[in-house]
Design a protein around this motif. Sequence first.
Motif, PDB file in Angstrom:
ATOM      1  N   CYS B 168       0.858  -1.194   0.000  1.00 26.77           N
ATOM      2  CA  CYS B 168       0.000   0.000   0.000  1.00 26.77           C
ATOM      3  C   CYS B 168       0.896   1.247   0.000  1.00 26.77           C
ATOM      4  O   CYS B 168       2.058   1.195   0.414  1.00 26.77           O
ATOM      5  N   ALA B 169       0.352   2.352  -0.455  1.00 27.26           N
ATOM      6  CA  ALA B 169       1.117   3.605  -0.471  1.00 27.26           C
ATOM      7  C   ALA B 169       1.584   3.997   0.927  1.00 27.26           C
ATOM      8  O   ALA B 169       2.562   4.732   1.092  1.00 27.26           O
ATOM      9  N   CYS B 170       0.900   3.490   1.952  1.00 25.43           N
ATOM     10  CA  CYS B 170       1.246   3.842   3.340  1.00 25.43           C
ATOM     11  C   CYS B 170       2.457   3.078   3.853  1.00 25.43           C
ATOM     12  O   CYS B 170       2.919   3.319   4.972  1.00 25.43           O
ATOM     13  N   GLY B 171       2.952   2.121   3.053  1.00 24.28           N
ATOM     14  CA  GLY B 171       4.121   1.353   3.470  1.00 24.28           C
ATOM     15  C   GLY B 171       3.791   0.001   4.071  1.00 24.28           C
ATOM     16  O   GLY B 171       4.689  -0.810   4.319  1.00 24.28           O
ATOM     17  N   GLN B 172       2.502  -0.268   4.294  1.00 26.02           N
ATOM     18  CA  GLN B 172       2.099  -1.571   4.800  1.00 26.02           C
ATOM     19  C   GLN B 172       1.655  -2.462   3.628  1.00 26.02           C
ATOM     20  O   GLN B 172       1.582  -2.014   2.495  1.00 26.02           O
ATOM     21  N   ARG B 173       1.342  -3.697   3.935  1.00 30.35           N
ATOM     22  CA  ARG B 173       0.930  -4.649   2.909  1.00 30.35           C
ATOM     23  C   ARG B 173      -0.495  -5.131   3.164  1.00 30.35           C
ATOM     24  O   ARG B 173      -0.855  -5.416   4.299  1.00 30.35           O
ATOM     25  N   GLY B 174      -1.291  -5.203   2.095  1.00 27.18           N
ATOM     26  CA  GLY B 174      -2.623  -5.807   2.212  1.00 27.18           C
ATOM     27  C   GLY B 174      -3.648  -4.958   2.944  1.00 27.18           C
ATOM     28  O   GLY B 174      -4.589  -5.499   3.536  1.00 27.18           O
ATOM     29  N   CYS B 175      -3.490  -3.631   2.914  1.00 31.75           N
ATOM     30  CA  CYS B 175      -4.462  -2.747   3.558  1.00 31.75           C
ATOM     31  C   CYS B 175      -5.828  -2.859   2.864  1.00 31.75           C
ATOM     32  O   CYS B 175      -5.904  -3.119   1.662  1.00 31.75           O
ATOM     33  N   LEU B 176      -6.892  -2.608   3.619  1.00 32.20           N
ATOM     34  CA  LEU B 176      -8.247  -2.619   3.054  1.00 32.20           C
ATOM     35  C   LEU B 176      -8.336  -1.729   1.818  1.00 32.20           C
ATOM     36  O   LEU B 176      -8.998  -2.064   0.834  1.00 32.20           O
ATOM     37  N   GLU B 177      -7.656  -0.584   1.863  1.00 30.83           N
ATOM     38  CA  GLU B 177      -7.711   0.371   0.757  1.00 30.83           C
ATOM     39  C   GLU B 177      -7.155  -0.192  -0.548  1.00 30.83           C
ATOM     40  O   GLU B 177      -7.536   0.259  -1.630  1.00 30.83           O
ATOM     41  N   THR B 178      -6.254  -1.166  -0.470  1.00 30.23           N
ATOM     42  CA  THR B 178      -5.662  -1.705  -1.705  1.00 30.23           C
ATOM     43  C   THR B 178      -6.667  -2.503  -2.527  1.00 30.23           C
ATOM     44  O   THR B 178      -6.441  -2.738  -3.714  1.00 30.23           O
TER      45      THR B 178
END
Lengths: 298, 298
Positions: B168-178
């Motif tokens: 994700c653009a936030c640096g995490q993986r598999g966020c709901l937003e993705t």
Amino acid sequence: MRLGIDIGGTKTDAVAVDELGALTQRVRLATGFGHDAVLETAVAAVARIGELTGLAPGGFQSIGIGVPGMVDTASGQVAHAVNLGLEQLELGGMLAGRLGVGVRVENDVKAAALGAYHLLGLTGTMAFLNLGTGMAAGIVVDGRLWRGSTGIAGEIGHLPVDPQGVLCACGQRGCLETVASGSGVARQWPTDDPLPVRALFLAAAEGDPAARAITARLAAGIASAVRVLVLTVDVGTVVIGGGLSHLGERLLGEVHEVLHDWERTSPFLASLDLPGRVRLVPEDTPVAALGAALVGEN
Amino acid sequence: MRLGIDIGGTKTDAVAVDELGALTQRVRLATGFGHDAVLETAVAAVARIGELTGLAPGGFQSIGIGVPGMVDTASGQVAHAVNLGLEQLELGGMLAGRLGVGVRVENDVKAAALGAYHLLGLTGTMAFLNLGTGMAAGIVVDGRLWRGSTGIAGEIGHLPVDPQGVLCACGQRGCLETVASGSGVARQWPTDDPLPVRALFLAAAEGDPAARAITARLAAGIASAVRVLVLTVDVGTVVIGGGLSHLGERLLGEVHEVLHDWERTSPFLASLDLPGRVRLVPEDTPVAALGAALVGEN
């Protein structure tokens, strides 16, 4: 003077709390199993605190009970308290009948949340993250319990975080509770040790790779619960409590390590200061009994 | 009479709301890009509503602005409103200088939450689940916005739900937003169609397997967001809004299908009545402008 009782699976704590919220008396009893024995345990706890304070039940400003399971706070009915052998019990009504005064009944995690909030002198918004057999949070907003529209606020143990995770008792897959709870650890690390999670951490410290993997999943699950509580309710403080919190700084250290790892890859998370929001409940303090004494006051 | 303005990435809505909360005037302008143009857009919106109502800026009981990005409601400062070309702008102060009266500035999703709550005549607790370029929720408790301890309450788009998910653009993986947002769909279904999500749903209806998989992930992500909001805050209602909500009943139907599927395998989830809590924001209603008019009233 207020009286608070926390009826746990094996032990029952009872406390007297003065008008300033300070704990003045404390006793601990074994909890009976089943409807009648649980009721007798509560009656005995009131009697013991009564002896120590010289007060009859009617002499307390309030009497509150924290108990596991589903609690209808309006009626005082308790349901599904499996560890106590209770399918359904009119605890509030029956206890009031025995004592001759009204009592307030609250879910034990919610009571503990209220107790921890007052004990730690917090303000604003807090979540008490209870890591016992299961995982659940109690949320306190400006000194009051946040119950939500149907009383299930804080049931974050049943949020799935991994589609490849194991099946949870709730019927979903990969719930936080399957990795970050006493039952989650017990499933992965079967042992006869009376302190299974302590045994797990010892094995991990000695380099056992399976134990290391399980503690890593535990810490990541707790960190994920903290992230959920902050990105939804935006609580200022997450207090870790429940049986697993007895691991103390060792557990907190692992959780902090996960949170700091996340910050290195996510500037967004780094801006939230998750590590700074997390703390442990004070050791050896009956927070749920303390909170039970305060339930309904606010 | 109150005046509310919602400054969106391409369009700006402005409304006049009477003392009963009813919408009496409404205009729509193109939004300028960059600091000066955004400020001029807001000034023009106030002027247009002023012409329609015959009121000078000082004649309104309040003037509120909803705007994307990080908003400091105390100072009226806006930051990181990328779609508006704003890195940082003292929108509240500069607009007050131009108009000669104070204005209130609020994040647009939070304003929309307040607007939807009032428009739908809700009571208790509600979340407005905004599905635009990103995903975020605005939470309303007893008619007031719930901001949390640091203003990030409801940022559930950045909750990871799949360790195998995309970055994700936030640096995490598999966020709901993705998976459950306009940007998530655009990444998976690149198209020149001016209505990309509508094109996706059309392709899915025609049997395209890739489109089916993407819509299924979208619906599951929205359902997961609903589950998160209920198991944490226990909101009584989740109102789906934002650009993706224009898909209307087709989208709601897919989300309901996921929630009903979950109920078949989880008695726990079935007890929560998730499908019964979800509804769509009314079509063609400027809820964010309406909410902006009400911001600060409560």
